[in-house]
Structure formats: structure tokens, C-alpha cells
Design an enzyme around this catalytic site. Structure first.
Site, PDB file in Angstrom:
ATOM      1  CE  LYS A 168      -7.403  -0.195   6.276  1.00 23.13           C
ATOM      2  NZ  LYS A 168      -8.161   0.363   5.163  1.00 23.13           N
ATOM      3  CG  ASP A 216       0.407  -2.473   6.006  1.00 20.84           C
ATOM      4  OD1 ASP A 216      -0.559  -2.572   6.801  1.00 20.84           O
ATOM      5  OD2 ASP A 216       0.291  -1.947   4.880  1.00 20.84           O
ATOM      6  CG  HIS A 264      -1.921   0.961   1.395  1.00 17.64           C
ATOM      7  ND1 HIS A 264      -1.677   2.245   1.788  1.00 17.64           N
ATOM      8  CD2 HIS A 264      -3.262   0.874   1.190  1.00 17.64           C
ATOM      9  CE1 HIS A 264      -2.832   2.922   1.826  1.00 17.64           C
ATOM     10  NE2 HIS A 264      -3.802   2.100   1.465  1.00 17.64           N
ATOM     11  CD  GLN A 294      -6.844  -4.187   4.034  1.00 15.42           C
ATOM     12  OE1 GLN A 294      -7.798  -4.951   4.213  1.00 15.42           O
ATOM     13  NE2 GLN A 294      -7.023  -2.902   3.779  1.00 15.42           N
TER      14      GLN A 294
END
Lengths: 151, 410
Positions: free
Chosen positions: B230, B204, B127, B207
Site C-alpha cells: 500500500k 494499524d 479492519h 492506510q
């Protein structure tokens, strides 16, 4: 097709999307500008030949959604042969229409086939798609070197 | 819910009031979970409770409200610690989100440890938030950014990773699960190799944290960043896990209140961990409600969520494969509930508008992963991303819209 769908995706728009007009490069144009919509990655080049204040030729290249592609296509068919001033007037009128600025019936009539984009103003997220080509043309006429971004 | 109980998405849906509305005259279907998740009532109520009962600044007041707010805030830190199995709450830093976590590492660890010629290794599927902070760091230090390639199905080229690692590598930055391709990366194996090369690894987790259990000690990662929003929690909250041994040697990221032990004009002594990295009044209600979100997720169980979403993803892939026009972007063998696709000659933005008109929320665009778009030579994608409350009926609705899209652009 359902009604809200038809309002935005009118047949004329779908036709121009499939077979865009003036979708080509003009070699050594007198005026040129590049437009970006960083939100969706739309990318457009506008080429113009303006001779004695008249748009002798105008074309476009690039990637975009049906709204931006058909808007560019229809724009070129309208602007070709017009004076520089008229081209700028059309830019203003088109901009007013898709952003929902109140227009008189006469003004609406003068928009002619551009009226197919009237439905776009109901879709705020898509207004930039419709206006990208116009902003880029406006910048090409003004001869600005900067890249146009909708953001 | 234990493993013997059947996963009941319909019952879970009932905890999310936002899902019960009509959009453009159709019942809303929310399939944009990778952008942000909806919030359960327990999270919404926790925010109200804070403002109705104990709104106050933390870590400084001696009065009752401040003590209550501090206790709730610190309780969230313990909830997060347990959730990711960190050794100590000193290793849990509350920030605005994943982006700020990565920026903290780049600025604090990066600027004090990297020099010209050092290398930072990231993957092609990152990302923008795991690309740009490193580029900024490279500009300041003269370090060099290197990119691990990905294959046509969206898998990380592990051999290339091994070859790119060297004694020059100082930082490996890797996304645990790609927001665009869904690919789950072998973080544990990557961490071992990074450490063997003398580098640290920054993960990261934006997600991944909401889709499967994460154990930072088992992964042996040095930093792990994720966002609250999220994870069915509030926006403006995020967590950076960092190993205490590293955090304790790092300079503060921002200066201000709360991060100090004492201030004089001659010298300031910084507060202990984790407060050294939490300057200023934080998003107090957000952090407290993030604790409630994690407890909600733990109540369902991440293992249950993982298997349910996997099953729902298979159903999605199967339904979408009924349309030969659909081209799936990202088909790694190990991937999560993300179905990104393109259709020849139909732009994703047009697809997104038609989905919206049908009451189905999906994401279209470059998804903040422009290098991925370039890698697959596409301007943008349409993405269906799954969450805990999605059902097969939601997928049927999405598939029906695809049919409509194809009709409109026939």
C-alpha cells in the site's frame, strides 16, 4: 446505453430489480435455504412449498445487487409449478450458461427468458451474483441444513 | 521535491507504467489505492536488479552474492527506521504485511502477557485484520474484547475511549486511518491515555503510512504495523515496528532458520533482535524493493503528498456532491483521501461493474470492515481511494460514471 453495459444490464433485469416477483416470505415452508456471497455481502433466503414432487410455491427475501435480485426473481417465476426434477434441470442449465459451458441451440431455446443472463458470463466477477439464488434453491430442494456460500 | 515546487501528478504518473493502458476500451483510471497501490519503475527495476545481479540467501552465505543481498536487505531496514523515526533497526521487523504484524503482537506479546478477565480495546472502525487476531487471543487467554464506538460521521468517540480504559485494559488496538471511512484517529493522544492506564497500544498503519509522515517516537506507540504494497512497494512485504523494551521480552512468533543463535535438541538460543522474529528465508527482493519504494515516496515528500491528496479529496467531495443521490459514508473533520458512498436502491456491485466498463477501477463491497457496514446499516459501499498519481481528470471521469450509473438505474 452502451453495448457492453446493455449486455449485462438488460431491461428485463432492470425491471425485475425494481419490481421483483415473489419477493416475500412463505410461512412454514416445506423447504428453505439461506445463501451468502461473503465477497459482496449478498444474502438471500429461498422459501419453497414442494407438494408431491411439485413446486407449489417459491419466494425469496434478501439483499443483493441488481443481478442477484433479478436472477432470484426470474428464477421464482420459472420454477413455480415445475416438478422438483425440472427445477434441478433448470439449475444445471442456468449454471452451465453463466459459467460458459457450451450449450446446443435447443438447450439455449429451452432456457427461455433466462437467456437475459447470458451476458453475465462475460463478467467473471458477477457470475456468482447471478447463480446465488439458484444454488440456494438447489440446496433448499436437497433439504440441506447448511448455509450456502459462494466462496 | 520541496515545498516551493508545484506538485506535479502528471509527472509522477509517468513513473507508473501500469497506468498507461486501456481497460474496456477506455484509458484506465485507478482509484483503488486503499486496496493496493501501483508500483513505480524504480521499485520494479529494483526487483529485476536483485534477480539479475545478486539473488542469494541472506544472513548466512560468506560468498559475494549473499553479502550483497544481505547488505541491500539491511539497508532497507535502515531506510524504514529513518522513515518512521524508530530509535534502532532492532525495532524493525520485516513480515508479510500488516496482518502478520498484528498477529505477531497478539501471539507473542498477547499470549505471554494476558490472562482471563484482561481487556483488549479496539474501535468500531477496525479492519478485520485488527479484530480477528484479538478474538483469537481472547479465545486462548479468556481476555475480553471491548469496542470503542464511533459517531454517525465516522469519528471515534474519544470520551467513550477514556471511559472504557481501565486497569483491566492491557492492549489498545487502533487503526491510524480507516480504510472505509477515511477517519484519521488521534493516535498520539490515545497512546498517552493507554499508557496512563497501564496498557500498550498497537497501531494499524496500513492506510496511513503512505499518506502522511509517521514518527513512532512522537506518537509513542508500542507497535506500529504497515504493508509494503500500500506504500507503492511489493506485495508480501510488511513492517512491524515494536519498542525494543517490549520486543526483547517477547517470545518468538515462529521458529525456524535465521531466528536462532544456536540449536541443540536440548535447548535453542534465539537470535538477537530483530532476527528473533524473522524465521525462515524472507521475501528478500520484496524487502529490498520496499526500500526503493520508500525512497521514491521520500523523494516526493510526505508533506507534499498529504496536502495534494487533501486538495484532491476536497475536489472529489465537491464533484460527487453534484449528485444528491450520493450518500457519503464517513465525514469526520480529519480524514484522508477515501470517498466511500452508497446510492439508494443501487447495489455497490452494480456500481462497480459500471465503473469497470468505463475503465475506472474502484472497490466495492464491505471492504473487510463488516462491523462498519452494520454500524451504518448498509450491506456494502463503493469506494474511491486516492493515490499520489491521481488527478482532477481522474475524479471527473469517476463523476461521469456516477451519472451513467444513475441513468442505467433510473
Amino acid at each position: 446505453m452502451d453495448n457492453p453495459l446493455r449486455e449485462i444490464y438488460q431491461q428485463v433485469i432492470l425491471d425485475h430489480n425494481k419490481s421483483p416477483q415473489n419477493f416475500r416470505v412463505i410461512e412454514n415452508p416445506t423447504n428453505y435455504s439461506e445463501g451468502f456471497n461473503p465477497l459482496c455481502g449478498d444474502h438471500i433466503h429461498i422459501y419453497m412449498n414442494i407438494v408431491d414432487g411439485k413446486v407449489e410455491d417459491i419466494s425469496f427475501q434478501g439483499n443483493g445487487c441488481a443481478i442477484s435480485k433479478s436472477s432470484a426473481s426470474i428464477m421464482t417465476t420459472i420454477i413455480k409449478g415445475k416438478s422438483r426434477e425440472d427445477a434441478e434441470k433448470y439449475f444445471q442449465k442456468f449454471h452451465d450458461m453463466v459459467t460458459g459451458v457450451e450449450t446446443t441451440p435447443e438447450e439455449e431455446e429451452s432456457l427461455g427468458k433466462l437467456l437475459v443472463f447470458q451476458g453475465v458470463r462475460e463478467f467473471p466477477a458477477r457470475v456468482k451474483c447471478a447463480s446465488l439464488a439458484w444454488h440456494t434453491m438447489h440446496s433448499a430442494i436437497e433439504g440441506k441444513e447448511t448455509t450456502i456460500s459462494t466462496e | 521535491m520541496n515545498n516551493k515546487t508545484k506538485y506535479d501528478a502528471i509527472k509522477i504518473r509517468e513513473d507508473f507504467p501500469v497506468l498507461f493502458q486501456e481497460v474496456n476500451g477506455k484509458p484506465l483510471v485507478y482509484l483503488d489505492n486503499a486496496a493496493t497501490t501501483q508500483k513505480p519503475l524504480s521499485v520494479i527495476r529494483k526487483i529485476s536488479e536483485y534477480y539479475e545481479k545478486y539473488n542469494s540467501n541472506i544472513h548466512r552465505g560468506v560468498h559475494f552474492l549473499s553479502q550483497k543481498a544481505t547488505a541491500e536487505y539491511e539497508n532497507s531496514r535502515e531506510i524504514v527506521r529513518r522513515f518512521i523515526n524508530a530509535k534502532s533497526t532492532k525495532e524493525i521487523i520485516f513480515l508479510r504485511g500488516t496482518t502478520e504484524g498484528i498477529n505477531l503482537v497478539a501471539n507473542s506479546f498477547g499470549k505471554s502477557n494476558l490472562k482471563a478477565g484482561d481487556e483488549i480495546l479496539i474501535s468500531h472502525m477496525e479492519h478485520h485484520s485488527n479484530i480477528v487476531p484479538w478474538q483469537l487471543l481472547c479465545e486462548v487467554t479468556g481476555a475480553v474484547l471491548k469496542v470503542i464506538p464511533i459517531s454517525d460521521n465516522g469519528e471515534l468517540d474519544f470520551d467513550a475511549y477514556k471511559n472504557l480504559l481501565s486497569e483491566r485494559t492491557k492492549i489498545v488496538g487502533i487503526v491510524h486511518q480507516s480504510n472505509t471511512l477515511g477517519t484519521e484517529n488521534p493516535v498520539k493522544a490515545m497512546a498517552k491515555l493507554a499508557h496512563d492506564a497501564g496498557a500498550i497500544i498497537v497501531v494499524d498503519g496500513a492506510q496511513s503510512i503512505q499518506h502522511f509522515a509517521v514518527d513512532v517516537q512522537d506518537l509513542d506507540c508500542d507497535f506500529y504495523a504497515f504493508s509494503g504494497h500500500k506504500l507503492y512497494g511489493p506485495t508480501g512485504t510488511g513492517v512491524l515496528f515494536g519498542k525494543e523494551s517490549l520486543l526483547s521480552t517477547m517470545p518468538p512468533f515462529q521458529g525456524g532458520g535465521d531466528m536462532i543463535a544456536s540449536v541443540t535438541f536440548e535447548k535453542t538460543i534465539y537470535n538477537s533482535l530483530p532476527y528473533k522474529f524473522e524465521a525462515g528465508t524472507p521475501n528478500i527482493e520484496g524487502v529490498i524493493a520496499l526500500g526503493a519504494a520508500i525512497e521514491y515516496i521520500e523523494g516526493i515528500g510526505l508533506d507534499n503528498i498529504y496536502s495534494y491528496e487533501k486538495e484532491l479529496y476536497s475536489y472529489t467531495a465537491e464533484k460527487m456532491s453534484e449528485y444528491p443521490e450520493i450518500k457519503l459514508i464517513g465525514s469526520a473533520p480529519k480524514k484522508g483521501g477515501v470517498f466511500s458512498f452508497v446510492i439508494d436502491n443501487i447495489h455497490p456491485h452494480d456500481i462497480g461493474t459500471i465503473f469497470d466498463l468505463e475503465g475506472v477501477a474502484i472497490r466495492t463491497g464491505h471492504l473487510c470492515t463488516q462491523p462498519v457496514m452494520k454500524r451504518f446499516n448498509i450491506p456494502a459501499v463503493s469506494r474511491v481511494s486516492l493515490g499520489i498519481y491521481n488527478t482532477k481528470e481522474d475524479i471527473d471521469r469517476a463523476a461521469a460514471v456516477v451519472k451513467k450509473v444513475l441513468e442505467v438505474f433510473a
